[in-house]
Structures are given as structure tokens and as C-alpha cells.
Design an enzyme around this catalytic site. Structure first.
Site, PDB file in Angstrom:
ATOM      1  N   THR A  39       1.861  -4.465   4.299  1.00 25.73           N
ATOM      2  CA  THR A  39       1.710  -4.734   5.737  1.00 25.73           C
ATOM      3  C   THR A  39       1.289  -6.167   6.069  1.00 25.73           C
ATOM      4  OG1 THR A  39      -0.564  -3.928   5.682  1.00 25.73           O
ATOM      5  CG2 THR A  39       1.129  -2.362   6.339  1.00 25.73           C
ATOM      6  N   ASP A  40       0.650  -6.877   5.126  1.00 22.13           N
ATOM      7  CA  ASP A  40       0.093  -8.192   5.476  1.00 22.13           C
ATOM      8  C   ASP A  40       1.133  -9.123   6.089  1.00 22.13           C
ATOM      9  OD1 ASP A  40      -2.211  -7.246   4.451  1.00 22.13           O
ATOM     10  OD2 ASP A  40      -2.579  -8.916   3.086  1.00 22.13           O
ATOM     11  N   THR A  84       0.821  -1.218   0.000  1.00 18.42           N
ATOM     12  CA  THR A  84       0.000   0.000   0.000  1.00 18.42           C
ATOM     13  C   THR A  84       0.849   1.259   0.000  1.00 18.42           C
ATOM     14  OG1 THR A  84      -1.709  -1.172   1.206  1.00 18.42           O
ATOM     15  CG2 THR A  84      -1.806   1.208   1.293  1.00 18.42           C
TER      16      THR A  84
END
Lengths: 441, 612
Positions: free
Chosen positions: A177-178, A100
Site C-alpha cells: 500500500t505504501d 502486506t
């Protein structure tokens, strides 16, 4: 999903392509705007999407529609590239991956794209120029974090090590971020003799909006990179406010919420530090590793045949058999409670685990509860499992344990050596003194 | 004024809040202003790229220095979605249906596929820094006494966060309002004069009121105006709440533009030539002896700084619309940069505790001659500089600036420059919605004001009462209650006169439906209604029937009334005098007539409520 055959034919006839100005006349009226590509999901294949001059996108049925291509077309927008090099002579390196934090929306077509250049991320945070000079920018690959694997960690560790051995004060890694916490754990093990700060940074809100959280994360990461800590840490929002970030030890951190800014929390310990975007730092740990003059070595060996397995009520032990038959060399079992697997039920996992260990598979147990430690001796069931030779990983996070086991198996075949490595505290993955206040931090 | 000769153009945008159970993109109820905040969030906004996607680093620095936005959050009426901590849920389908109904009422074509967009908003009123909006219908029309008015668009969008406080360094908003569904109706700029603007706004308002899906009450409907004249410029005036103010707002805007054009012409006549913005002069020494509200600021380290405004003497004090001078206009620009106002040469020095000589000293300091004027601000140096720059640029702008202005009663104040074409890009978290013909048809059509009036006339209301009902905020309530067997006139009296009278007395919880039921069952008289509603508002736990019994407000009728009539000396007048809350005069008079007593409605000519 593209346009339907029917629309494609109409567009061909009008010689119009996405980006072209188009006039659509249908029973509802006459519409002029820029033809857009269809988004992948939602809506009807049989609607043409126009961006009207007012800025609104509309879907227009192609039934009884007349199309006419008009003069002019919308080119992709230009995005600023900007690298902060001002009077500040402290240097930081940036290694950009994806996620992102490095997406952008094309305002004209509405598509979401990976940024073409990592420099474009920096253009969103001009204040970085007041903190440090970004002297080196590398982008070894661009991937969403869910698509990354151990090979990517290896590439990343080598790239980061190279930068750490240069003149940079520290390295910022931008990342989706996952699985950011898997990568932070991998770098923690792979960067042997870490000499400087490494900050792994992402964003929960995309940079197209004014509420982009990644800017504060990057600023605080830059400040972390100038600190005296020689630790791999994630640097992400500490609260839902835009006030400070938490630097969390790379092996003891986990994404604990799907969407909020402060999703990255320390587990079974306190955060390493609080860092404010104006440079204020508050270290909550005393015994962290300090910056040194040594050289870091990228120790990136990794065994691909490592898996993470989660038992649950009624889960079949065939899961274990599957991995053994597929010649896996290491399994992390997320044990329930203190570290259990089904033992006395019809679907006992004990025989399958015994077979795995017999065949030389290293089996280790980490806490499914995440908080607290697994324990080999409290209950008979646990003793059954540990007596088979399963390694109990204490309070190590399952994800961290998975990365560590893969890394350990990359170094040796010997089960005893694996056990030793798994139980050695390389990068703060064990906290031997957990306290009440370490829960739900 | 003959508006057809001045190139007058005006259009309106009506924003109406919907009442469809929950917000547009989450499951929070639309309970605005009903609870106290549970906590606050503190956020900052980033500069978003300009039209070409380019962030000007210098501008971004400014933003980075900028404001903190404080958001109040609520247990009952905000969640992670409003807080920009969770992606939006799907578009509220009831809200979409309500918008379709509006499209049908205005004969607007509904788009085949509705796409939700993000419209960037930089003032902090949306936590994400964008407002979600979708174009639903186009090409409608509205009948007015001066011809059909084209309705350009019908949109469905999110309400912004409500402002709580605006201070120099931070602005506070409340999130209970953010995300409430709004339908936005925009006319073409083809309204003919100020009264026509009001007529169109009223017609749309009345049409919306016939929907059961719109919210009622203060703040639930808002009108924005677009006004321009030949040689002037397009100005948007936001947030007019009173219908009556609209013609004045329009008139005053025309006046403002005409007077500003006259000032420009006067400047030219005086020989004005464009000069660069010169360095402001420090005049703190002159203002040190001013009244404490100025001199105290100087003691705290702020500075009084002045610029010369060439040829502006006597123009700054010129009134450009009621109670609003050219100097006020410049002051509003200065205020947008963070100062409290300006002091200018055409003011009375005594206002600041200074003398003519002090003002002369400022003129001398700035080398002013004859027609030259000046402006002074008191602030921190950097703020003062940018405020004076804004004053200078505004005073000498080539043409009238395109502005967004804020309605303040019947005039408007400068808010910010009119943004360019709205910057919109798709809300990628919400899928487009396909709207088929059958769905549009099923949404139904709102009845027009005329149609509803005809309906009420047919039911037996007179013209005056029918209009009164339809224009009242309780038209819907009336329609709900008019299914009772009680005559419509009584229902109308109840929802208009009675309700208003009791509201004025401060009674809010009126159990109208319950009272109507008792009337229908002949358990109370109309005369008892007001007293009973008062009792009911105070004793919410007890049924009105019980309260009527306890309070001697139950109706006496039939056999019981006969016995009463027999036992009371003095006939109709005496009975009504003693039992006027419990006896229906008509029943009594009929009974006495039949029994051979004295007829007539009321012996003393007392007025009773209208009705049967």
C-alpha cells in the site's frame, strides 16, 4: 540480528538448529520447546528463544544453561493454494506483486514471509469463486511497494496489457500500500487505449488475522473488474467498517493515513464508485471511460532522471543545483500554497531554477497542499517562477505529476512538447471543476 | 464425596485487571463503563487457517456467511489501537512491573525475555481476532492448608471487549474494556476438592489485593476453572465471579460428568448401536396448533423438524445437575447453532399447548419404538438442520466432549468445544522485553495475607477487625488513611462500617480523607462523621469544615465546652442529649470528673461509636 557467538557455540555443540526441539535447563527451570530464530530487532542476543508446547515464546538466558536436542522438529507449515474456478464463466486475471496483502506468518516459527504462491492469497477469499474465475495468475516480481521503481511499473504495465488483450474481463493487481498510488498513476499513463477495468488492490491488515481487510478489497476489486469502466482504479476500504470499497481513479488517489483501512482517499474529486462485496455498485462519476473492444498498448517509456523536490522554509536551492549537476531532465517541485518557492529570501530558488531551465531541465510545479490548484499568476513570486518557464500542474497530485513527467520525458526531448504533454489530461489527472465537496473526501 | 477416589483433577486461572494508568498497548485510560459510546464500527471476521495452515474452503464459506461484529467506540477510552486501525505501542511497563510483583509474591521465576504473542480468538471479542498475551513467570507456588499448590504460569494479557448484546446475526461489543491489562495466574490441576479450589482462589485474590496496582470492584477479578474426573473429560468453566460459587460449580461439574457417564452406560445397556444421522422429518403440521410462540414462527415460514434419538426416552428428562436435565444440555448445543431451544419427548406437552396425543404423533412420525426418544426444533430449514445435527452428535458422542462452559451462578452451560492447543504466534509489532534480575528485585514483593494481618495486629487492631479490614475491598484505602494520628480502630470503623452504611443509603462520593483530617484536628466528633459525610456527598463544592460549621456539627471542646457545661443544667446526660454530635463524651466526662461533676460515660447508656 542473529544469536550471540556464545549461543551459536552452545547450539553447535548441541547440534541444534532453529526448528529443532530443544530442552533448556537453567536456574529458572527446565523448558522444552521448538528452537526459534532470533527476530531482527529487540531483546537480547544472549537469550535463546523457545516456543513452548503451550504456544508461548520465551527468551531464556544462556548463562548456566544446559542444552539438549530432543527428537522431532517443526517443519514450516503448509499453506493452502486455491484458485476459484467454479461454475462462474467470467474470467479475471490476477497480477500479484508483494506487500502486506501477500505476506504470511509462519505460525510455528513466527517469521513473516512473502507468500510462496499468489494462489495462496486467493485461498483467503473463497467467496471469489462466486464472482469470477481467476483464469490467469502472474507474478512478475515480489517486492514490498517501497522497494519498487519505474522499471517495475514497466514490467507490470506490459504484464497487465497482455492480460487485458486476452479473454479476461479485467485485471486485479495486488500491491503493497505504501506506493500503491504511484503504481496506479503509472499504469494510468502507460496503458494506452485502456479497454477494460484494472483494479490495484492492497491490504492494511495482514492476512494472518481474522480481521484481514484485503479479502473485502479483493472481492470488490473482482466486482469492479466486471464493471463497464475502462479505468485504472485503486479498490480499497471506503470506511473503517467492513461495508464497501471505494474505487478511486488511479491518478487522483493518495494514501492519506499510515495505518487505517480507509487510508486511500480521492483528492480534488469524488471517488469513481462505491462497490459492495455482494456486487452492488454505485458509480459516482458519469463521464468515465467505458469498456471497449480495442487493444491496449503498453507505452512504458520512462526517464529515470526525474525527481520530486519539496521546498520548505529555509530550504536551500542547492537541492536544485544538485539535480542539475547530476544531469536530471525533469523536476517536480511541490510548491507551497498556490505553488511558491522561496523567492525573496537570502535563499531564493529562482536563480537555481532559471539555471535548470536554461540547461534544458523540465521543471513543473504541483501543490504541496494536495488539495486545490497551483496558480501561476496570483502573486508576483509566482509570476517570477512561471515566467522562467516552469509548468503549473493545476490540481495534479505531486506523486502523479512525478510519474507523468518521467513518462513524458521518456517520449521526447523537446521542452515545448513536454509542456504540452504535462498540460494534457490523459487519465483524469486534472479536474478543471473542483467543488467544495471535493475537499477531505 | 471422597474426591481422592474419583480421579478428581481441578485447577484455577485467576484473571485480575490491573490499575496502571493506561491500557496494555496504548495510552487510553482504563475507564470501563464510564461513558457513552461515540460511534460504532461494523466488522466481519475471516476464517483463519487451521492448525496446518489450511483453510477449508467450505468452512470459510460458512464464516463468510456469518456474523457481523459491532464495536462501540469511545471518546475517552478507545483509540485506533483498539479499533485494529493502528499497530500497538510498546508493552505498558508499569503493567509488566505489576506482573513481576505478582511473580515475586508467588515465588515464580521470571523469564529472561518476555515475548508478546497473538492468541487467535474467533468470537469477535478482539477486533483484530487475536488477544495479545505474554508469559512472564513460571514455576511458582502457593501455600494452602492442604499443602503447596504449584503455580504453573503468570501471564500478562489484554482484556477482551465487553459484550453488549448477542443476536442471531450480529454481536455487539464495547471497546472501552478491550486492552485493559490483566494478570493471569494459573495453578496446576492439583487442587484436592471443591473447598480447596475456593481456598486457593481466595488466597490468590487476597494476595492480589495487597497490590496497589490491581483494580477493585465487580468484574475486575474472574476465575476460570478446569475440572475432570476419571472416565470423564477436561472441562473449562469460564467467568465465575463469586468466590462462594466456586465449590458449587466444581461439585456440580463432577455431578454432571458422573450423571452423563451413567447415561452413556444406560444407553449401552439398552443396546444402543451407532447409527448415521438420518434425514429429519418435518412435523410442522403437529406444531401448527401449539402456543403462539411456536405456531407464529411456523406462520412466518419457519419449520418444525424432528429427529429420532434412539433409546433416549426418559433419559432426556433426567436431571444431571440441579435444574439442568440431559435435554437442557442438548438444547444448549442446539442453541449454539442459532435456534432458541429444543422440544423433546420427556417434556410436558402442555408447556407448548399440545397434548400427549400430539407428542405420540411425533413419535409415530419418526417410527419410534419403546425406548426411543426425539427432539424437535423450530427454525429456518438450514438452521434447523445444523441444530438437530448438533443435538444428535452430542447425544451420541463416544466420550464426554471436551467443552468450554460458561458459569451461570452455581451451574455451568455449554459455550463451545474446548479449543485445541492455543494457536499463538508472535506479535511482530511489539519488541521482546529483556527483564534483568535488578528489575525483578526492584518490582518488590507483595505482602502475604498473614504478613499484612500480623502488621495490623501489631498496630493494635484485634484479630477480627484485622481480618475484616483485609478482606474488605477497602483494605488499601485503610492503609492509605491509617497514617493519620486518629486511632486505627476509628479509621477501620470509618472505611468499613461507615462506608458500607452510607453506600447502602446510596451515597457514593464519600470524602473520607477529609473527614479523617477534621477528626485528627479535633474539629468534629466521631458522632458527627456520618451526617457530615452525607452533607459532603451532596455539596461537593464546599469543604467539610464549612459544612460542619453550617450544620452545627463542629466539635465543642476545651474552654468552649467548659462554658457549655457550666450553662447547662442536668450534667453529662443532658449535655450529651442536646449536643451529642458536637461533644466528645470522653472529654466531657473527664472535665466533669475534674470539676466534681458526675462521672461515667453515658448517663442513658447510649452507645457511641467505638474509639478513643
Amino acid at each position: 540480528m542473529a544469536y550471540s557467538e556464545k549461543i551459536e557455540a552452545l547450539l553447535r555443540k548441541a547440534k541444534a538448529q532453529p526448528g529443532d526441539r530443544l530442552k533448556v535447563e537453567n536456574p529458572k527451570g527446565v523448558f522444552e520447546g521448538v528452537l526459534l530464530p532470533r527476530p531482527e530487532t529487540g531483546g537480547s542476543h544472549d537469550c535463546i528463544i523457545l516456543k513452548l508446547d503451550s504456544g508461548y515464546n520465551v527468551g531464556l538466558s544462556c548463562a548456566k544453561a544446559k542444552l539438549k536436542k530432543l527428537e522431532g522438529s517443526a517443519a514450516l507449515e503448509q499453506f493452502a493454494s486455491w484458485v476459484p474456478h467454479l461454475a462462474v464463466n467470467k474470467k479475471i486475471s490476477l497480477v500479484a506483486t508483494g506487500g502486506t496483502i501477500s505476506t504470511r506468518v509462519d505460525y510455528k516459527t513466527g517469521g513473516v514471509y512473502m507468500l510462496l504462491e499468489p494462489e495462496q492469497i486467493l485461498a483467503k477469499v473463497p467467496e471469489l469463486a462466486n464472482v469470477a474465475s481467476i483464469s490467469s495468475i502472474k507474478s512478475p516480481f515480489r517486492k514490498a511497494s517501497e522497494d519498487m521503481g519505474f522499471q517495475d511499473w514497466q514490467v507490470l504495465a506490459k504484464e497487465v496489457a497482455k492480460e487485458l488483450n486476452g479473454d479476461a474481463e479485467g485485471v486485479i493487481v495486488t500491491h503493497g500500500t505504501d506506493t500503491l498510488h504511484y503504481t496506479s498513476a503509472a499504469l494510468s499513463f502507460m496503458l494506452k487505449g485502456l479497454n477494460k477495468p484494472v483494479a490495484v488492490v492492497g491490504a492494511q491488515r495482514s492476512p494472518d488475522r481474522g480481521s484481514f481487510d484485503g479479502a473485502q478489497n479483493l472481492l470488490c476489486a473482482a466486482h469492479y473488474c466486471l464493471s463497464d469502466a475502462a479505468e485504472v482504479a485503486t479498490v480499497m476500504h471506503g470506511t473503517s467498517n467492513d461495508d464497501y470499497c471505494l474505487a478511486n481513479i488511479g491518478t487522483k488517489v493518495r494514501k492519506m493515513h499510515t495505518s487505517i483501512r480507509d487510508a486511500f482517499r480521492p483528492v480534488n474529486c469524488q471517488s469513481l464508485a462505491r462497490i459492495w462485496p455482494d456486487g452492488k455498485k454505485e458509480f459516482l462519476w458519469k463521464d468515465y471511460n467505458k469498456r471497449s473492444d480495442g487493444k491496449v498498448v503498453a507505452d512504458v517509456k520512462f526517464e529515470q532522471k526525474t525527481a520530486l523536490v519539496k521546498p520548505y522554509p529555509g530550504a536551500s536551492p542547492e537541492i536544485i543545483d544538485f539535480y542539475v549537476d547530476k544531469k536530471y531532465r525533469g523536476l517536480i517541485i511541490e510548491g507551497t500554497g498556490l505553488g511558491h518557492v522561496p523567492t525573496c529570501s537570502e535563499v531564493s530558488w529562482i536563480p537555481s531554477i532559471a539555471r535548470a531551465i536554461e540547461k534544458g531541465v523540465s521543471v513543473a510545479v504541483a501543490p504541496q497542499c494536495l488539495y486545490g490548484k497551483v496558480h501561476p499568476h496570483v502573486y508576483a513570486n509566482l509570476r517570477a517562477l512561471s515566467s522562467l518557464g516552469a509548468i503549473y500542474c493545476g490540481d495534479m497530485l505531486p506523486e502523479t505529476a512525478y510519474v507523468k513527467l518521467g513518462w513524458a520525458l521518456g517520449h521526447t526531448n523537446k521542452p515545448e512538447k513536454i509542456r504540452q504533454m504535462m498540460l494534457k489530461n490523459y487519465a483524469h489527472e486534472f479536474n478543471n471543476r473542483i467543488q467544495q465537496e471535493d475537499f477531505l473526501v | 464425596m471422597d474426591y481422592s477416589t474419583i480421579g478428581f483433577k481441578a485447577g484455577i486461572e485467576i484473571h485480575q485487571r490491573l490499575d496502571v494508568g493506561s491500557k496494555l498497548f496504548c495510552n487510553c485510560p482504563c475507564a470501563v463503563g464510564e461513558e457513552k459510546p461515540k460511534s460504532v464500527l461494523r466488522r466481519r471476521l475471516r476464517a483463519v487457517p487451521g492448525e496446518l495452515g489450511i483453510v477449508d474452503p467450505a468452512a470459510a464459506f460458512e464464516v463468510a456467511k456469518g456474523k457481523t461484529y459491532v464495536y462501540e467506540t469511545f471518546r475517552g477510552s478507545s483509540c485506533n489501537v483498539e479499533e485494529d486501525e493502528e499497530p500497538p505501542l510498546e508493552l505498558n511497563q508499569k503493567a509488566l512491573d505489576a506482573a513481576l510483583q505478582v511473580c515475586n509474591a508467588l515465588n515464580a521465576s521470571v523469564l529472561d525475555e518476555v515475548h508478546v504473542m497473538r492468541k487467535t480468538v474467533a468470537d469477535g471479542s478482539a477486533v483484530s481476532a487475536f488477544q495479545r498475551t505474554a508469559l512472564v513467570g513460571v514455576n511458582g507456588s502457593l501455600k494452602t492448608s492442604k499443602g503447596n499448590v504449584a503455580i504453573e504460569t503468570v501471564c500478562l494479557e489484554e482484556e477482551s471487549a465487553g459484550i453488549v448484546a448477542r443476536e442471531e446475526k450480529e454481536t455487539t461489543y464495547r471497546l472501552d474494556r478491550l486492552g485493559v491489562p490483566l494478570v493471569e495466574i494459573a495453578t496446576a490441576p492439583s487442587l484436592k476438592d471443591p473447598e480447596h479450589v475456593k481456598e486457593a482462589a481466595e488466597a490468590i485474590g487476597l494476595l492480589l489485593r495487597s497490590s496497589e496496582h490491581v483494580r477493585r470492584g465487580i468484574g475486575t477479578i474472574r476465575q476460570d476453572l478446569n475440572v475432570s474426573i476419571e472416565g470423564g473429560t477436561r472441562v473449562e468453566i469460564k467467568g465465575a465471579q463469586q468466590l462462594e460459587d466456586l465449590p458449587f460449580l466444581v461439585e456440580n461439574e463432577v455431578l454432571r460428568q458422573q450423571n452423563l457417564l451413567a447415561i452413556s452406560a444406560e444407553l449401552k445397556k439398552r443396546g444402543f448401536k451407532r447409527v448415521a444421522f438420518g434425514k429429519p422429518h418435518g412435523v410442522s403440521h403437529i406444531f401448527a396448533k401449539a402456543k403462539p410462540f411456536l405456531s407464529d414462527q411456523l406462520k412466518q415460514g419457519k419449520m418444525a423438524m424432528a429427529i429420532k434419538l434412539l433409546f433416549c426416552k426418559a433419559l432426556l428428562g433426567r436431571e444431571i445437575m440441579p435444574a439442568h436435565r440431559f435435554g437442557t444440555e442438548l438444547a444448549d448445543y442446539a442453541k449454539s447453532k442459532g435456534v432458541k431451544g429444543i422440544i423433546h419427548c420427556d417434556e410436558d406437552p402442555a408447556k407448548y399447548g399440545l397434548t400427549e396425543n400430539d407428542f405420540l404423533e411425533v413419535s409415530t412420525e419418526l417410527d419410534c419404538i419403546e425406548d426411543d426418544g426425539w427432539a424437535v426444533v423450530v427454525a429456518d430449514e438450514s438452521v434447523a438442520l445444523s441444530a438437530l445435527r448438533a443435538v444428535f452428535d452430542r447425544a451420541f458422542s463416544e466420550a464426554l466432549p471436551k467443552e468450554t462452559r460458561r458459569a451461570e451462578g452455581r451451574i455451568s452451560r455449554f459455550m463451545r468445544p474446548l479449543p485445541g492447543a492455543a494457536r499463538m504466534y508472535p506479535e511482530t509489532d511489539v519488541l521482546p522485553v529483556v527483564v534483568g534480575q535488578s528489575r525483578v528485585a526492584k518490582a518488590g514483593k507483595l505482602e502475604s495475607f498473614e504478613e499484612r494481618k500480623a502488621g495490623l495486629l501489631q498496630k493494635g487492631l484485634n484479630e477480627e477487625l484485622a481480618e475484616k479490614i483485609l478482606r474488605s475491598p477497602d483494605a488499601r484505602l485503610f492503609e492509605q488513611l491509617s497514617v493519620s494520628k486518629v486511632p486505627l480502630k476509628t479509621v477501620a470503623w470509618l472505611v468499613t462500617d461507615v462506608k458500607q452504611a452510607l453506600k447502602r443509603e446510596g451515597f457514593e462520593q464519600l470524602r473520607l480523607e477529609e473527614a479523617l483530617k477534621l477528626l485528627e484536628q479535633e474539629k468534629i466528633t466521631k458522632a458527627a462523621v456520618q451526617d457530615l459525610l452525607r452533607l459532603g456527598a451532596n455539596e461537593t463544592g464546599v469543604s467539610l469544615e464549612k459544612l460542619a460549621e453550617a450544620g452545627n456539627l463542629s466539635r465543642i471542646k476545651g474552654e468552649q465546652l467548659k462554658q457549655l457545661a457550666a450553662s447547662v443544667q442536668g450534667g453529662f446526660g443532658e449535655i450529651m442529649k442536646r449536643y451529642r454530635f458536637q461533644v466528645e463524651p470522653r472529654e466531657l466526662s473527664a472535665m466533669l470528673g475534674k470539676e466534681g461533676g458526675r462521672g461515667g460515660l453515658s448517663a442513658k447508656g447510649e452507645r457511641f461509636p467505638p474509639g478513643a
